[in-house]
Design an enzyme around this catalytic site. Structure first.
Site, PDB file in Angstrom:
ATOM      1  CG  ASP A  35      -0.705   3.122   5.629  1.00 29.80           C
ATOM      2  OD1 ASP A  35      -1.425   3.448   4.663  1.00 29.80           O
ATOM      3  OD2 ASP A  35      -0.286   3.937   6.463  1.00 29.80           O
TER       4      ASP A  35
ATOM      5  CG  ASP B 146      -1.851   1.173   1.273  1.00 28.13           C
ATOM      6  OD1 ASP B 146      -2.173   1.721   0.197  1.00 28.13           O
ATOM      7  OD2 ASP B 146      -2.269   1.555   2.376  1.00 28.13           O
TER       8      ASP B 146
ATOM      9  CD  GLU C 110      -5.070   0.183  -2.237  1.00 33.29           C
ATOM     10  OE1 GLU C 110      -6.155  -0.368  -2.065  1.00 33.29           O
ATOM     11  OE2 GLU C 110      -4.483   0.861  -1.382  1.00 33.29           O
TER      12      GLU C 110
END
Length: 168
Positions: free
Chosen positions: A143, A10, A70
């Site tokens: 996260d 992330d 992501e």
């Protein structure tokens, strides 16, 4: 992708979450996770290098076979989008330079895979990832839970694609 180690990322210039899961035939097993935090007073190039280097260390330590990143939500303006894109690029390059295949997933796709709803909250994603991996996330660990969700979602996507290919 049975019995493989997958790194989920992330990305963020200030905080990048990462998580490693083992994808077994019928379940996912938590391996490790963490944060890469960079100092906003440090030049951007050094911050990106730190993200790149630390993700490479994680990938090499666990000998991951795949990486999922992501794509990120960019609703906070052009500067935020640029910084997010740079962090994402550092993550992709860290894996690709080690010949680890990278999948990029949209946040909505990750939420859909984990919760069944593309508009799910971060809390809902964290809760379900925690259930899947027998973990409990503390406040501020979004996260990490997002990175683990990205890893799991990439395996789910791969399995669907493999099933479709087998039917043809």
């Amino acid at each position: 992708m049975p019995d493989s180690l997958v790194l989920g990322v992330d990305p963020g210039l200030g905080t990048t979450g990462w998580g490693v899961v083992r994808a077994e035939s019928r379940r996912f097993v938590y391996v490790d996770s963490g944060f890469i935090r960079t100092n906003s007073a440090t030049p951007e190039g050094e911050r990106l290098t730190e993200i790149y280097n630390q993700l490479q260390q994680v990938a090499q330590k666990y000998q991951v076979e795949a990486c999922a990143v992501e794509s990120g939500f960019v609703g906070r303006g052009p500067q935020a989008a640029l910084k997010l894109g740079q962090a994402r690029a550092a993550a992709v390059l860290a894996a690709e330079s080690l010949n680890i295949p990278v999948t990029v997933l949209a946040p909505r796709e990750v939420k859909m895979a984990i919760t069944g709803r593309g508009g799910a909250s971060k809390g809902q994603v964290a809760y379900l990832v925690g259930k899947m991996l027998s973990l409990a996330f503390d406040e501020g660990e979004e996260d990490v839970s997002d990175a683990l969700a990205v890893a799991i979602s990439s395996v789910m996507r791969q399995r669907v694609q493999e099933r479709k290919a087998a039917v043809r």
